[in-house]
Write an enzyme that holds these catalytic residues in place. Structure first.
Site, PDB file in Angstrom:
ATOM      1  N   THR A   1     -25.318  35.157  49.730  1.00 57.44           N
ATOM      2  CA  THR A   1     -26.235  34.023  49.866  1.00 57.44           C
ATOM      3  C   THR A   1     -26.769  33.966  51.289  1.00 57.44           C
ATOM      4  O   THR A   1     -26.092  34.418  52.215  1.00 57.44           O
ATOM      5  CB  THR A   1     -25.444  32.740  49.554  1.00 57.44           C
ATOM      6  OG1 THR A   1     -25.152  32.742  48.171  1.00 57.44           O
ATOM      7  CG2 THR A   1     -26.173  31.484  49.915  1.00 57.44           C
TER       8      THR A   1
ATOM      9  N   ARG B   1     -25.288  28.504  34.730  1.00 54.56           N
ATOM     10  CA  ARG B   1     -24.430  28.092  35.857  1.00 54.56           C
ATOM     11  C   ARG B   1     -25.244  27.931  37.154  1.00 54.56           C
ATOM     12  O   ARG B   1     -26.060  28.775  37.515  1.00 54.56           O
ATOM     13  CB  ARG B   1     -23.338  29.145  36.050  1.00 54.56           C
ATOM     14  CG  ARG B   1     -22.361  28.851  37.208  1.00 54.56           C
ATOM     15  CD  ARG B   1     -22.767  29.537  38.479  1.00 54.56           C
ATOM     16  NE  ARG B   1     -21.792  29.325  39.547  1.00 54.56           N
ATOM     17  CZ  ARG B   1     -22.017  29.589  40.832  1.00 54.56           C
ATOM     18  NH1 ARG B   1     -23.184  30.072  41.213  1.00 54.56           N
ATOM     19  NH2 ARG B   1     -21.107  29.354  41.738  1.00 54.56           N
ATOM     20  N   VAL B   2     -25.008  26.837  37.859  1.00 50.34           N
ATOM     21  CA  VAL B   2     -25.630  26.598  39.171  1.00 50.34           C
ATOM     22  C   VAL B   2     -24.497  26.333  40.161  1.00 50.34           C
ATOM     23  O   VAL B   2     -23.555  25.597  39.844  1.00 50.34           O
ATOM     24  CB  VAL B   2     -26.581  25.383  39.118  1.00 50.34           C
ATOM     25  CG1 VAL B   2     -27.165  25.101  40.496  1.00 50.34           C
ATOM     26  CG2 VAL B   2     -27.709  25.626  38.113  1.00 50.34           C
ATOM     27  N   GLY B   3     -24.568  26.943  41.327  1.00 50.21           N
ATOM     28  CA  GLY B   3     -23.526  26.771  42.337  1.00 50.21           C
ATOM     29  C   GLY B   3     -23.845  25.654  43.313  1.00 50.21           C
ATOM     30  O   GLY B   3     -24.637  24.750  43.028  1.00 50.21           O
ATOM     31  N   ASP B   4     -23.222  25.752  44.471  1.00 54.32           N
ATOM     32  CA  ASP B   4     -23.356  24.701  45.487  1.00 54.32           C
ATOM     33  C   ASP B   4     -24.659  24.769  46.272  1.00 54.32           C
ATOM     34  O   ASP B   4     -25.132  23.754  46.798  1.00 54.32           O
ATOM     35  CB  ASP B   4     -22.201  24.808  46.494  1.00 54.32           C
ATOM     36  CG  ASP B   4     -22.214  26.166  47.196  1.00 54.32           C
ATOM     37  OD1 ASP B   4     -22.285  27.209  46.498  1.00 54.32           O
ATOM     38  OD2 ASP B   4     -22.176  26.189  48.442  1.00 54.32           O
TER      39      ASP B   4
ATOM     40  N   THR C   1     -21.776  29.223  52.144  1.00 56.43           N
ATOM     41  CA  THR C   1     -21.757  30.403  51.269  1.00 56.43           C
ATOM     42  C   THR C   1     -20.339  30.617  50.774  1.00 56.43           C
ATOM     43  O   THR C   1     -19.388  30.371  51.504  1.00 56.43           O
ATOM     44  CB  THR C   1     -22.245  31.663  52.014  1.00 56.43           C
ATOM     45  OG1 THR C   1     -22.010  32.800  51.160  1.00 56.43           O
ATOM     46  CG2 THR C   1     -21.542  31.888  53.333  1.00 56.43           C
ATOM     47  N   GLY C   2     -20.213  31.061  49.531  1.00 55.77           N
ATOM     48  CA  GLY C   2     -18.880  31.322  49.006  1.00 55.77           C
ATOM     49  C   GLY C   2     -18.763  30.890  47.560  1.00 55.77           C
ATOM     50  O   GLY C   2     -19.768  30.756  46.857  1.00 55.77           O
TER      51      GLY C   2
ATOM     52  N   GLY D   1     -18.936  28.773  44.956  1.00 54.31           N
ATOM     53  CA  GLY D   1     -19.652  27.499  44.934  1.00 54.31           C
ATOM     54  C   GLY D   1     -18.935  26.349  44.264  1.00 54.31           C
ATOM     55  O   GLY D   1     -19.082  25.194  44.687  1.00 54.31           O
TER      56      GLY D   1
HETATM   57  N1  ASP Z   1     -22.329  29.779  46.993  1.00 53.81           N
HETATM   58  C1  ASP Z   1     -23.095  30.611  46.092  1.00 53.81           C
HETATM   59  C2  ASP Z   1     -22.931  30.111  44.681  1.00 53.81           C
HETATM   60  O1  ASP Z   1     -21.847  29.689  44.338  1.00 53.81           O
HETATM   61  C3  ASP Z   1     -22.686  32.047  46.126  1.00 53.81           C
HETATM   62  C4  ASP Z   1     -22.723  32.661  47.482  1.00 53.81           C
HETATM   63  O2  ASP Z   1     -22.532  32.004  48.486  1.00 53.81           O
HETATM   64  O3  ASP Z   1     -22.965  33.851  47.542  1.00 53.81           O
HETATM   65  O4  ASP Z   1     -23.866  30.199  43.926  1.00 53.81           O
END
Ligand code: ASP
Length: 311
Positions: free
Chosen positions: A177, A205-208, A228-229, A231
């Site tokens: 990300t 699915r949607v992340g943070d 990032t990480g 989510g």
């Molecule tokens: N945080 C992002 C998500 O969960 C993934 C990422 O940071 O690469 O969609």
């Protein structure tokens, strides 16, 4: 409270956290990652040093990383389980608390620019799916064919995940990300984050990243944060807003608040990192993965770029 300082600015960017280890990460990804980060820092720094706004700087930096196929955002985003690319992005203006976000975008070249248009040209904060792409077309935001986002390496990563017996996400994977946070000469701050999400994601699915308060937040009274990480953990902690709240209400430094939240994330089983700038001009990061693509530029120091945890 904002502190204007006519010669002072700071920009911090990330290109994702994950399992990058020195000597293991292919040389092309090491060199390519550093070059991409440098180009993004240069674009944002050019704006900030010319007395431009933090908002313009974070959008410009993120657009460069979205167009770079090495990073998991815009072109080069990871594939869903169905073999599609669905991009998420958010941007926030710390001066006004205005925010814009999009999720599941498929035909807009720069999702971060669409998020900014949602913020500035719609009465809403968050648009999703075909409707968000439709808003982009109605506002002359550059389109791209779905194939434009696709790269052979991301296709290979999807096939690797689908071949696993459990089809599970790899907790040691590279995320990728991208994000930027900045404070400008007027003391205003902004945050922007853009992602393709997780390889093999399903069910819409949607992340943070596009969730204001989870993966992205900015408030001139405290700081700007981009995450990032993994989510799901960032969402459950409301991590970006929690860092801002600690700085604003508890008087913690950005280092204390970031370290504490990454510690809590780790205790829950989450992995990842944050970049932060405070309204007083300081910037930094925290992460609990072996690496995080990251960089910082300020008015008075040469740009700093790093990938591994020992840098
Ligand atoms: N945080 C992002 C998500 O969960 C993934 C990422 O940071 O690469 O969609």
């Amino acid at each position: 409270m904002t502190t204007a300082n006519p010669s002072r600015w700071t920009l911090v960017i990330h290109g994702g956290s994950g399992s990058m280890r020195r000597g293991v990460l292919p040389e092309a990804e090491d060199a390519g990652g550093r070059a991409g980060l440098k180009a993004a820092l240069d674009a944002g720094a050019a704006i900030l040093s010319a007395h431009g706004s933090a908002l313009d700087a974070v959008e410009a930096a993120v657009r460069i990383l979205e167009d770079d196929p090495l990073f998991n955002a815009g072109r080069g985003s990871v594939f869903t389980a169905e073999g599609r690319i669905e991009c998420d992005a958010a941007i926030m203006d710390g001066a006004t608390l205005d925010a814009g976000a999009v999720a599941g975008v498929r035909t807009t070249r720069n999702p971060i620019t669409l998020a900014r248009a949602v913020m500035e040209q719609s009465p809403h904060v968050f648009l999703a799916g075909a409707g968000a792409d439709g808003f982009a077309r109605a506002h002359d935001i550059e389109a791209a064919e779905p194939e434009w986002f696709e790269t052979p390496e991301r296709r290979r990563q999807l096939e690797e995940i689908l071949a696993r017996p459990d089809g599970a996400f790899d907790s040691g994977m590279k995320y990728g990300t991208v994000g930027a946070v900045a404070v400008d000469m007027d003391g205003h701050i902004a945050a922007a984050t853009s992602t393709g999400g997780l390889t093999g994601k399903k069910w819409g699915r949607v992340g943070d990243s596009p969730l204001i308060g989870a993966g992205t937040y900015a408030d001139d009274r405290a700081c700007a944060v981009s995450c990032t990480g993994s989510g799901e953990y960032f969402i459950r902690l409301g991590l970006a807003h929690e860092i801002t709240a600690r700085v604003r209400l508890a008087g913690e430094s950005i280092e204390e608040a970031s370290d504490e939240l990454i510690h809590e994330l780790g205790e829950m089983g989450g992995k990842g990192g944050v970049i932060v700038v405070s309204a007083d001009g300081s910037g930094g990061w925290a992460f609990n993965t072996p690496g995080m693509y990251r960089g910082m530029a300020t008015h008075d120091a040469p740009p700093e770029i790093a990938i591994y945890d020992d840098e």
